[in-house]
Motif scaffolding. Structure first.
Motif, PDB file in Angstrom:
ATOM      1  N   TYR A 274     -24.768  59.965  10.687  1.00 31.85           N
ATOM      2  CA  TYR A 274     -24.486  60.921  11.764  1.00 31.85           C
ATOM      3  C   TYR A 274     -25.817  61.400  12.307  1.00 31.85           C
ATOM      4  O   TYR A 274     -26.692  61.792  11.530  1.00 31.85           O
ATOM      5  CB  TYR A 274     -23.691  62.091  11.163  1.00 31.85           C
ATOM      6  N   LEU A 275     -25.985  61.322  13.613  1.00 35.10           N
ATOM      7  CA  LEU A 275     -27.252  61.815  14.149  1.00 35.10           C
ATOM      8  C   LEU A 275     -27.045  62.579  15.435  1.00 35.10           C
ATOM      9  O   LEU A 275     -26.046  62.405  16.129  1.00 35.10           O
ATOM     10  CB  LEU A 275     -28.251  60.672  14.330  1.00 35.10           C
ATOM     11  N   LYS A 276     -28.038  63.419  15.708  1.00 35.74           N
ATOM     12  CA  LYS A 276     -27.999  64.244  16.916  1.00 35.74           C
ATOM     13  C   LYS A 276     -29.245  63.949  17.743  1.00 35.74           C
ATOM     14  O   LYS A 276     -30.319  63.749  17.182  1.00 35.74           O
ATOM     15  CB  LYS A 276     -28.033  65.727  16.555  1.00 35.74           C
ATOM     16  N   VAL A 277     -29.062  63.955  19.053  1.00 32.82           N
ATOM     17  CA  VAL A 277     -30.207  63.864  19.962  1.00 32.82           C
ATOM     18  C   VAL A 277     -30.174  65.120  20.826  1.00 32.82           C
ATOM     19  O   VAL A 277     -29.147  65.410  21.446  1.00 32.82           O
ATOM     20  CB  VAL A 277     -30.098  62.624  20.875  1.00 32.82           C
ATOM     21  N   LYS A 306     -19.731  62.345  22.280  1.00 31.54           N
ATOM     22  CA  LYS A 306     -19.566  63.805  22.278  1.00 31.54           C
ATOM     23  C   LYS A 306     -20.910  64.462  22.620  1.00 31.54           C
ATOM     24  O   LYS A 306     -21.963  63.987  22.161  1.00 31.54           O
ATOM     25  CB  LYS A 306     -19.098  64.264  20.894  1.00 31.54           C
ATOM     26  N   PHE A 307     -20.834  65.537  23.405  1.00 25.94           N
ATOM     27  CA  PHE A 307     -22.047  66.260  23.813  1.00 25.94           C
ATOM     28  C   PHE A 307     -21.774  67.763  23.799  1.00 25.94           C
ATOM     29  O   PHE A 307     -20.668  68.188  24.116  1.00 25.94           O
ATOM     30  CB  PHE A 307     -22.455  65.896  25.252  1.00 25.94           C
ATOM     31  N   THR A 308     -22.809  68.510  23.466  1.00 28.52           N
ATOM     32  CA  THR A 308     -22.762  69.960  23.671  1.00 28.52           C
ATOM     33  C   THR A 308     -23.741  70.277  24.785  1.00 28.52           C
ATOM     34  O   THR A 308     -24.908  69.871  24.716  1.00 28.52           O
ATOM     35  CB  THR A 308     -23.203  70.704  22.394  1.00 28.52           C
ATOM     36  N   LEU A 309     -23.283  70.987  25.810  1.00 29.21           N
ATOM     37  CA  LEU A 309     -24.196  71.398  26.885  1.00 29.21           C
ATOM     38  C   LEU A 309     -24.588  72.855  26.687  1.00 29.21           C
ATOM     39  O   LEU A 309     -23.839  73.638  26.105  1.00 29.21           O
ATOM     40  CB  LEU A 309     -23.524  71.269  28.250  1.00 29.21           C
ATOM     41  N   ASN A 310     -25.755  73.206  27.202  1.00 28.90           N
ATOM     42  CA  ASN A 310     -26.213  74.605  27.191  1.00 28.90           C
ATOM     43  C   ASN A 310     -26.139  75.194  25.788  1.00 28.90           C
ATOM     44  O   ASN A 310     -25.519  76.237  25.557  1.00 28.90           O
ATOM     45  CB  ASN A 310     -25.388  75.458  28.153  1.00 28.90           C
ATOM     46  N   TYR A 320     -24.093  63.404  20.172  1.00 29.16           N
ATOM     47  CA  TYR A 320     -23.769  63.114  18.772  1.00 29.16           C
ATOM     48  C   TYR A 320     -23.306  61.667  18.629  1.00 29.16           C
ATOM     49  O   TYR A 320     -22.521  61.174  19.454  1.00 29.16           O
ATOM     50  CB  TYR A 320     -22.615  63.995  18.278  1.00 29.16           C
ATOM     51  N   ALA A 321     -23.766  61.014  17.554  1.00 29.69           N
ATOM     52  CA  ALA A 321     -23.256  59.679  17.210  1.00 29.69           C
ATOM     53  C   ALA A 321     -22.991  59.659  15.716  1.00 29.69           C
ATOM     54  O   ALA A 321     -23.735  60.275  14.940  1.00 29.69           O
ATOM     55  CB  ALA A 321     -24.274  58.601  17.574  1.00 29.69           C
ATOM     56  N   GLY A 322     -21.934  58.962  15.313  1.00 31.19           N
ATOM     57  CA  GLY A 322     -21.625  58.912  13.882  1.00 31.19           C
ATOM     58  C   GLY A 322     -21.211  57.523  13.444  1.00 31.19           C
ATOM     59  O   GLY A 322     -21.010  56.622  14.269  1.00 31.19           O
ATOM     60  N   GLY A 323     -21.101  57.348  12.135  1.00 33.13           N
ATOM     61  CA  GLY A 323     -20.588  56.103  11.567  1.00 33.13           C
ATOM     62  C   GLY A 323     -21.525  54.924  11.786  1.00 33.13           C
ATOM     63  O   GLY A 323     -22.748  55.067  11.873  1.00 33.13           O
ATOM     64  N   GLN A 324     -20.909  53.742  11.904  1.00 31.96           N
ATOM     65  CA  GLN A 324     -21.667  52.498  11.994  1.00 31.96           C
ATOM     66  C   GLN A 324     -22.628  52.493  13.182  1.00 31.96           C
ATOM     67  O   GLN A 324     -23.762  52.022  13.084  1.00 31.96           O
ATOM     68  CB  GLN A 324     -20.673  51.325  12.091  1.00 31.96           C
ATOM     69  N   ARG A 325     -22.172  53.051  14.302  1.00 31.69           N
ATOM     70  CA  ARG A 325     -23.037  53.050  15.493  1.00 31.69           C
ATOM     71  C   ARG A 325     -24.283  53.909  15.245  1.00 31.69           C
ATOM     72  O   ARG A 325     -25.368  53.595  15.726  1.00 31.69           O
ATOM     73  CB  ARG A 325     -22.279  53.576  16.730  1.00 31.69           C
TER      74      ARG A 325
END
Ligand SMILES: Cc1cc2nc3c(=O)[nH]c(=O)nc-3n(C[C@H](O)[C@H](O)[C@H](O)COP(=O)(O)OP(=O)(O)OC[C@H]3O[C@@H](n4cnc5c(N)ncnc54)[C@H](O)[C@@H]3O)c2cc1C
Length: 441
Positions: A274-277, A306-310, A320-325
């Protein structure tokens, strides 16, 4: 001689275990591979606003009574530190199919339907892959998003990989809270108090534990410090490293090998990904959006759905990205990962965003998969894993005590589950070694 305990790892679990042991009079040595406390709790402030690269939400807070033993203890600790955690305000959500806006209601319905089938199967005692019990996805784009939410974005792995039984055991009590300075900062502040609060507790940073020899009259812990081997000895050891860090190739090893049931439990509790940018823009994106507005995307072949704005009122967007990707993204340099996140956001908002980025530093990418001291995000249980979490948390010969998020059945993959597991490991040590403790107090 005083009771002498080594705790491996200074994340949420290790800090709590160390503190409770020291408080009861044990001599505690914490060995931490990184040069900081917190482990998978880490708040970065380089973009000017706290960004939690690991845990962000204090899940499971019983807001009416923070002292309730079932409530997330970090909210209580936040209060003790002088800054209250607060309930996350209701979030504005949007669903996009490419640039066309879809109905959130439909997404929630599909999500609820899938989640219900997984939990019901687990409640019936079925220990199967979640993918085997959910309705077939069909061609509906909302199903793709709902499956991504339930699998990669929540369990850090696909529905094929995790057990219905494990998912059904998770407590859904309480609500999500936030701490204004970040969850990572909260655990760091707690760590500071632990480090400074007890004469008999010492934390050694940049101490990478390589080997635990546990068949002698004491447990010997071999550590690599600046390329040299150093040996520590203890009556017992509390091991809180992520499960993926225990392996015979290049990880933490045990001599003699761990009992078969513990090794099987570890195999059944791998870490997902799971990673966040975080991307910082000059201005807020979208017109009049609320803080932490959340977007979901069904279109494109993107790892970011999925994205969080502001973020918390800032001009930062988080993808956000999770799992195999997410695991695959570990092979790419951070700037490529940030570009992919930007492209996914552009697809969603139908706008070129490159020129709208703030002046550097304007991006943060952290991949826990390539970090040698986590090697993934958090644990999931493979189908057929049964009671793996309980087995892992069972003390071995009064010498080895495992703790960490993977050991907590009702709140695995969380910082409060990790805390509770550390508390339990300390209780187990104190119970097993009470005679030595009493004789030295
Ligand atoms: C991207 C992401 C998002 C998350 N979001 C949330 C969330 O919103 N809410 C939530 O509650 N949880 C969340 N989590 C999960 C949460 O962060 C973890 O469950 C929790 O922090 C784990 O604590 P721990 O003490 O079990 O392990 P860790 O924090 O990993 O601590 C283990 C420690 O062991 C050390 N270590 C490893 N190997 C060695 C070695 N060989 N020798 C010595 N030390 C070693 C590590 O450096 C680390 O400090 C998230 C996690 C990730 C990755």
């Amino acid at each position: 001689m005083a009771l002498n305990i080594v705790v491996i790892g200074a994340g949420a679990a290790g800090l709590k275990a160390a503190r409770d042991l020291a408080r009861k009079g044990a001599t505690v040595t914490v060995l931490e591979a990184r040069n900081r406390v917190g482990g998978r709790a880490w708040t970065d402030t380089s973009l000017g606003t706290p960004v939690d690269l690991g845990c962000r939400w204090l899940h499971g807070v019983i807001s009416k009574d923070l002292t309730n033993p079932r409530s997330n203890p970090w909210a209580r600790i936040a209060r003790q530190l002088g800054t209250e955690a607060y309930e996350e305000p209701e979030i504005e959500n949007h669903l996009f199919h490419g640039t066309t806006e879809g109905e959130m209601e439909m997404l929630w319905n599909v999500y609820d339907e899938l989640e219900r089938s997984i939990v019901e199967a687990g409640e019936q005692g079925q220990d199967r892959a979640a993918s085997e019990v959910v309705p077939l996805p069909g061609a509906r784009p909302v199903a793709l998003v709902a499956r991504t939410m339930l699998g990669p974005l929540e369990e850090s792995t696909e529905l094929d990989n995790f057990s219905t039984l494990d998912k059904a055991r998770v407590s859904d009590e309480g609500s999500n809270f936030l701490w204004s300075k970040g969850y990572g900062e909260l655990i760091k502040s707690y760590g500071k108090r632990v480090c400074e609060g007890y004469d008999k507790l010492k934390i050694h940073f940049s101490h990478v534990v390589k080997r635990i020899l546990w068949d002698g009259p004491t447990v010997r812990v071999k550590v690599e410090v600046e390329g040299k081997d150093v040996l520590f000895e203890a009556d017992a050891v509390v091991v809180t490293v992520p499960t993926a860090c225990i392996n015979d190739e290049d990880g933490l090893k045990f001599e003699p090998p761990l009992p078969t049931q513990t090794r099987t439990a570890l195999t059944n509790l791998p870490l997902g990904h799971y990673l966040k940018v975080a991307l910082k823009f000059k201005d807020k994106l979208m017109e009049q959006p609320r803080n932490n507005c959340t977007l979901y995307q069904s279109g494109g072949d993107t790892p970011f759905r999925k994205f969080t704005l502001n973020l918390d009122g800032s001009t930062i967007a988080v993808a956000y990205a999770g799992g195999q990707r997410a695991a695959e993204l570990a092979m790419h340099p951070p700037e490529d990962v940030a570009r992919l996140a930007l492209e996914a956001l552009e697809l969603t908002l139908g706008d070129k965003l490159g020129d709208k980025l703030a002046d550097p530093p304007n991006q943060l990418v952290y991949n826990w998969t390539t970090d040698p001291f986590s090697r993934g995000a958090y644990s999931y249980m493979r189908p057929g894993g049964g009671d793996a979490r309980k087995v892992l948390a069972t003390p071995i010969d009064g010498r080895l005590y495992f703790a960490g998020e993977a050991c907590w059945v009702t709140a695995y993959g969380t910082a409060h589950g990790a805390y509770w597991s550390g508390k339990q490991a300390a209780l187990n040590v104190l119970r097993d070694w009470s005679s030595k403790l009493t004789s030295t107090q």
